[in-house]
Design an enzyme around this catalytic site. Structure first.
Site, PDB file in Angstrom:
ATOM      1  N   GLU A 151       0.850  -1.203   0.000  1.00 32.34           N
ATOM      2  CA  GLU A 151       0.000   0.000   0.000  1.00 32.34           C
ATOM      3  C   GLU A 151       0.882   1.249   0.000  1.00 32.34           C
ATOM      4  O   GLU A 151       1.847   1.322   0.750  1.00 32.34           O
ATOM      5  CB  GLU A 151      -0.883  -0.023   1.261  1.00 32.34           C
ATOM      6  CG  GLU A 151      -1.811   1.151   1.384  1.00 32.34           C
ATOM      7  CD  GLU A 151      -2.703   1.324   0.169  1.00 32.34           C
ATOM      8  OE1 GLU A 151      -3.466   0.395  -0.151  1.00 32.34           O
ATOM      9  OE2 GLU A 151      -2.623   2.389  -0.472  1.00 32.34           O
ATOM     10  N   PHE A 152       0.507   2.227  -0.825  1.00 31.46           N
ATOM     11  CA  PHE A 152       1.299   3.460  -0.918  1.00 31.46           C
ATOM     12  C   PHE A 152       0.545   4.677  -0.380  1.00 31.46           C
ATOM     13  O   PHE A 152       0.972   5.807  -0.599  1.00 31.46           O
ATOM     14  CB  PHE A 152       1.691   3.718  -2.381  1.00 31.46           C
ATOM     15  CG  PHE A 152       2.628   2.686  -2.945  1.00 31.46           C
ATOM     16  CD1 PHE A 152       3.990   2.751  -2.686  1.00 31.46           C
ATOM     17  CD2 PHE A 152       2.150   1.634  -3.717  1.00 31.46           C
ATOM     18  CE1 PHE A 152       4.855   1.792  -3.185  1.00 31.46           C
ATOM     19  CE2 PHE A 152       3.014   0.676  -4.226  1.00 31.46           C
ATOM     20  CZ  PHE A 152       4.372   0.752  -3.963  1.00 31.46           C
ATOM     21  N   CYS A 264       4.885   4.675   9.842  1.00 28.79           N
ATOM     22  CA  CYS A 264       5.458   3.913   8.726  1.00 28.79           C
ATOM     23  C   CYS A 264       6.917   4.245   8.430  1.00 28.79           C
ATOM     24  O   CYS A 264       7.795   3.414   8.666  1.00 28.79           O
ATOM     25  CB  CYS A 264       4.610   4.111   7.472  1.00 28.79           C
ATOM     26  SG  CYS A 264       2.998   3.342   7.604  1.00 28.79           S
TER      27      CYS A 264
HETATM   28  N1  LIG Z   1      -0.855   3.630   8.203  1.00 24.73           N
HETATM   29  C1  LIG Z   1      -0.496   3.851   6.952  1.00 24.73           C
HETATM   30  O1  LIG Z   1      -0.648   4.960   6.432  1.00 24.73           O
HETATM   31  C2  LIG Z   1       0.120   2.749   6.107  1.00 24.73           C
HETATM   32  C3  LIG Z   1       0.453   3.034   4.758  1.00 24.73           C
HETATM   33  C4  LIG Z   1       1.041   2.028   4.000  1.00 24.73           C
HETATM   34  C5  LIG Z   1       1.313   0.799   4.574  1.00 24.73           C
HETATM   35  N2  LIG Z   1       1.019   0.583   5.881  1.00 24.73           N
HETATM   36  C6  LIG Z   1       1.317  -0.725   6.467  1.00 24.73           C
HETATM   37  O2  LIG Z   1       0.097  -1.346   6.763  1.00 24.73           O
HETATM   38  C7  LIG Z   1       0.213  -2.173   7.931  1.00 24.73           C
HETATM   39  C8  LIG Z   1      -0.823  -1.757   8.949  1.00 24.73           C
HETATM   40  O3  LIG Z   1      -0.555  -0.426   9.346  1.00 24.73           O
HETATM   41  P1  LIG Z   1      -1.565   0.392  10.280  1.00 24.73           P
HETATM   42  O4  LIG Z   1      -1.004   1.760  10.384  1.00 24.73           O
HETATM   43  O5  LIG Z   1      -2.958   0.202   9.805  1.00 24.73           O
HETATM   44  O6  LIG Z   1      -1.371  -0.416  11.658  1.00 24.73           O
HETATM   45  P2  LIG Z   1      -2.351  -0.428  12.923  1.00 24.73           P
HETATM   46  O7  LIG Z   1      -1.525  -0.890  14.057  1.00 24.73           O
HETATM   47  O8  LIG Z   1      -3.069   0.888  12.991  1.00 24.73           O
HETATM   48  O9  LIG Z   1      -3.447  -1.544  12.567  1.00 24.73           O
HETATM   49  C9  LIG Z   1      -3.253  -2.909  12.647  1.00 24.73           C
HETATM   50  C10 LIG Z   1      -4.550  -3.525  13.187  1.00 24.73           C
HETATM   51  O10 LIG Z   1      -4.543  -4.930  12.995  1.00 24.73           O
HETATM   52  C11 LIG Z   1      -5.195  -5.524  14.122  1.00 24.73           C
HETATM   53  N3  LIG Z   1      -4.817  -6.939  14.155  1.00 24.73           N
HETATM   54  C12 LIG Z   1      -3.603  -7.481  14.413  1.00 24.73           C
HETATM   55  N4  LIG Z   1      -3.637  -8.823  14.280  1.00 24.73           N
HETATM   56  C13 LIG Z   1      -4.909  -9.149  13.944  1.00 24.73           C
HETATM   57  C14 LIG Z   1      -5.577 -10.366  13.650  1.00 24.73           C
HETATM   58  N5  LIG Z   1      -4.930 -11.539  13.687  1.00 24.73           N
HETATM   59  N6  LIG Z   1      -6.890 -10.318  13.338  1.00 24.73           N
HETATM   60  C15 LIG Z   1      -7.547  -9.150  13.307  1.00 24.73           C
HETATM   61  N7  LIG Z   1      -6.979  -7.963  13.573  1.00 24.73           N
HETATM   62  C16 LIG Z   1      -5.670  -7.958  13.876  1.00 24.73           C
HETATM   63  C17 LIG Z   1      -4.715  -4.684  15.289  1.00 24.73           C
HETATM   64  O11 LIG Z   1      -5.551  -4.814  16.423  1.00 24.73           O
HETATM   65  C18 LIG Z   1      -4.754  -3.282  14.677  1.00 24.73           C
HETATM   66  O12 LIG Z   1      -6.015  -2.667  14.871  1.00 24.73           O
HETATM   67  C19 LIG Z   1       1.655  -2.000   8.386  1.00 24.73           C
HETATM   68  O13 LIG Z   1       2.437  -3.005   7.823  1.00 24.73           O
HETATM   69  C20 LIG Z   1       2.053  -0.661   7.804  1.00 24.73           C
HETATM   70  O14 LIG Z   1       3.439  -0.539   7.632  1.00 24.73           O
HETATM   71  C21 LIG Z   1       0.411   1.522   6.659  1.00 24.73           C
END
Ligand SMILES: NC(=O)c1ccc[n+]([C@@H]2O[C@H](COP(=O)([O-])OP(=O)(O)OC[C@H]3O[C@@H](n4cnc5c(N)ncnc54)[C@H](O)[C@@H]3O)[C@@H](O)[C@H]2O)c1
Length: 454
Positions: A151-152, A264
Site C-alpha cells: 500500500e502506498f 510507517c
Molecule cells: N498507516 C499507513 O498509512 C500505512 C500506509 C502504507 C502501509 N502501511 C502498512 O500497513 C500495515 C498496517 O498499518 P496500520 O497503520 O494500519 O497499523 P495499525 O496498528 O493501525 O493496525 C493494525 C490492526 O490490525 C489488528 N490486528 C492485528 N492482528 C490481527 C488479527 N490476527 N486479526 C484481526 N486484527 C488484527 C490490530 O488490532 C490493529 O487494529 C503496516 O504493515 C504498515 O506498515 C500503513
C-alpha cells in the site's frame, strides 16, 4: 466481490471502507473488541480526513460489516486482504511479523474453498515466500494463493489515495491470482488513471521498501542542506525552491523541517536498513543509515532552535505548542516529531501547553506530563514562545491567528519547525520567526499589545 479485510487499523479501516465504496461486500475483521464495536457502529476510533463519512455510509448501506471472528471472513469472502501491523522489533532488527503470521494461522485452516489472500502490510523481502509455505502447510483445500499488494497511501489523504491510487502493485505467481486482483480493483482500473504493475513477489516487496526509502532520502537530503544553510547564513527554503524547479528533482517532499515521522517511514527505513545489511548490500545500507542519521539530527536541531529562541535556557519557559499529530490530516501520533519535540522541551524544564485540532486524546495518552488546551489561542495564552509542531491548515490559513495570538503571548516569538508558515504574515503581526535552516527574521512592526506576565 465478497472480500474481507483482516486488521482494521489506519490502513485496514480505510481499505475496507474503500472496497465497500467500490461496490464490494466487505467484512472487516479486527481482533480488538473495542475498536471493532466502534467500527460496527459506524464510528472510526481515529481521525483520517473523510473516513468517518465513508464508514458511516457503508455500515448503514450494509456493504461494510465488522467482526472479531476470522470465521466470519472465512465463511463469506472469496478474497482476503491482510492489513495487520508490522511494527519494528524492539531491538530494531527488522519487522515483528507476529501479527501477519497470526492472521494467516487463524484464517487459513478455516477456508472451505480456493481463494486469494492479498497482503497489504509492509514486509521485508522474503516474507511472501515464508508465508506461502505456512499457508500450504495449513490449508485444507487446494488453491489458497498469496499475493503481495503493498500500500502506498499517505495518511491524511488515505481515502483519496485508496480510491484513486497512482499505482497498484501486485507481486504474484499465477494467472488465477492476477485475475482476482484485476477483478477486485476493476472499478479503479476502468478509470484508466492508475497503473497496474504486476511483478514477482520479491520485486513487490523491494519496490515498496524502495519507495519509502526514496521519499525519506529526499526529505533527509533537503534537511541536510538546511544544516549547511545554518552554518552559512543561507536560506534553505530558497534552496529547496531552486532545486524543486528542476523537473528531474521536483518540489514535492522538498520542504525542510523536523524530518519524517509516523507509524510507517521511521520503522520501514530502519527495517529496510537492517535487511539490506543482512543481505550484504553495504553501500545501500550506508545510504539508509545516513538518511536516518540526518532525520534524527533534525529533531535535535529543533530542540536547539527552540532553546536559542528562548534565549538559551528552557528551564521555566512556557511553550505554547501547536500540533501533536505526526502530520496534518490525521490523529496519528506514532513516532510524531512534534510530540517528540514537546516531550524533549518538557524534559529540559519547559512547561509545554499543547493544542491539536484532532489528536488531543491520542497526545494526552502518549505524553500525559504536558498540558493540553482545546484551542490554539488557549495554548498561546501566557506563552513565552510559540512552537508550530504540525502543519495543520488551521494554523497556516487563518489570517487572524498571528495578530490575535500576539496579544495573548508574553513574547511574540514563533518557532516553526515545519517551515510551513508564511513568515510575512507573522512578521507583520509583530512576531519574530525562527525556522530550521533559515536566518532568524525579526518583525517589521512593533508587537501589538502584549499581555502582562502572569
Ligand atoms: N498507516 C499507513 O498509512 C500505512 C500506509 C502504507 C502501509 N502501511 C502498512 O500497513 C500495515 C498496517 O498499518 P496500520 O497503520 O494500519 O497499523 P495499525 O496498528 O493501525 O493496525 C493494525 C490492526 O490490525 C489488528 N490486528 C492485528 N492482528 C490481527 C488479527 N490476527 N486479526 C484481526 N486484527 C488484527 C490490530 O488490532 C490493529 O487494529 C503496516 O504493515 C504498515 O506498515 C500503513
Amino acid at each position: 466481490m465478497r472480500v474481507s479485510v483482516i486488521g482494521c487499523g489506519h490502513l485496514g479501516t480505510t481499505h475496507a471502507a474503500a472496497m465497500a465504496e467500490l461496490g464490494h461486500d466487505v467484512i472487516g475483521v479486527e481482533q480488538d473488541p473495542e475498536k471493532c464495536r466502534a467500527l460496527a457502529a459506524g464510528r472510526v476510533p481515529f481521525f483520517e480526513a473523510g473516513l468517518d463519512e465513508l464508514v458511516a455510509k457503508h455500515t448503514a448501506s450494509g456493504r461494510l460489516r465488522f467482526s472479531t471472528a476470522p470465521a466470519a471472513a472465512a465463511a463469506g469472502a472469496e478474497l482476503h486482504f491482510l492489513a495487520v501491523g508490522t511494527p519494528l522489533r524492539p531491538d530494531g532488527k527488522g519487522y515483528e511479523v507476529d501479527q501477519v503470521v497470526g492472521a494467516v494461522r487463524s484464517l487459513v485452516p478455516l477456508l472451505q474453498r480456493p481463494c486469494t489472500i492479498v497482503g497489504k502490510s509492509t514486509v521485508a523481502v522474503g516474507t511472501v515466500a515464508r508465508l506461502q509455505a505456512i499457508i500450504d502447510g495449513l490449508a485444507t483445500v487446494p488453491g489458497v494463493e498469496l499475493v503481495w499488494n503493498p500500500e502506498f497511501l499517505r495518511e491524511g489523504h488515505a481515502v483519496l489515495d485508496t480510491l484513486e491510487p497512482d499505482r497498484i502493485l501486485a507481486g504474484l505467481s499465477s494467472t488465477a491470482a492476477r485475475k482476482a486482483l484485476e477483478e477486485v480493483y476493476a472499478p479503479i482500473l476502468a478509470r484508466g488513471e492508475a497503473q497496474l504493475v504486476i511483478t514477482d513477489p520479491a520485486t513487490a516487496e523491494v519496490a515498496k521498501s524502495a519507495a519509502n526509502a526514496c521519499l525519506a532520502a529526499k526529505i533527509s537530503f533537503v534537511n541536510a542542506m538546511a544544516e549547511v544553510c545554518e552554518l552559512t547564513g543561507a536560506d534553505v527554503t530558497q534552496v529547496a525552491r531552486v532545486l524543486g524547479i528542476d523537473p528531474r528533482i521536483g518540489p514535492l517532499g522538498m520542504r525542510p523541517g523536523i524530518g519524517y515521522g509516523g507509524g510507517c517511514l521511521p520503522k520501514d527505513i530502519a527495517a529496510f536498513a537492517h535487511r539490506v545489511k543482512e543481505l550484504g548490500a553495504v553501500r545501500a545500507a550506508g545510504l539508509l543509515d545516513a538518511v536516518e542519521a540526518v532525520n534524527h539530527g533534525r529533531r535535535e536541531a529543533a530542540v536547539a532552535l527552540v532553546a536559542r529562541a528562548a534565549g538559551g535556557n528552557l528551564e521555566g519557559v512556557r511553550v505554547g505548542f501547536l500540533g501533536a499529530a505526526f502530520k496534518a490530516g490525521t490523529s496519528d501520533v506514532r513516532d510524531s516529531p512534534a510530540l517528540w519535540l514537546a516531550a524533549r522541551l518538557h524534559l529540559c524544564g519547559a512547561t509545554v501547553v499543547i493544542h491539536d485540532p484532532q489528536a488531543l486524546p491520542q497526545a494526552q495518552r502518549a505524553l500525559p506530563e504536558a498540558q493540553y488546551r482545546e484551542t490554539a489561542l488557549g495554548a498561546a495564552t501566557g506563552a513565552d514562545l510559540l512552537v508550530l509542531g504540525t502543519e495543520w491548515p488551521e494554523y497556516l490559513a487563518d489570517p487572524q491567528l498571528p495578530a490575535t495570538a500576539a496579544t495573548l503571548v508574553r513574547k511574540p516569538v514563533l518557532v516553526d519547525v515545519r517551515t510551513a508558515v508564511d513568515p510575512a504574515l507573522w512578521l507583520a503581526a509583530g512576531w519574530s520567526v525562527w525556522q530550521l535552516g533559515c536566518p532568524v527574521r525579526h518583525p517589521t512592526v512593533p508587537p501589538a499589545t502584549v499581555a502582562p506576565p502572569g
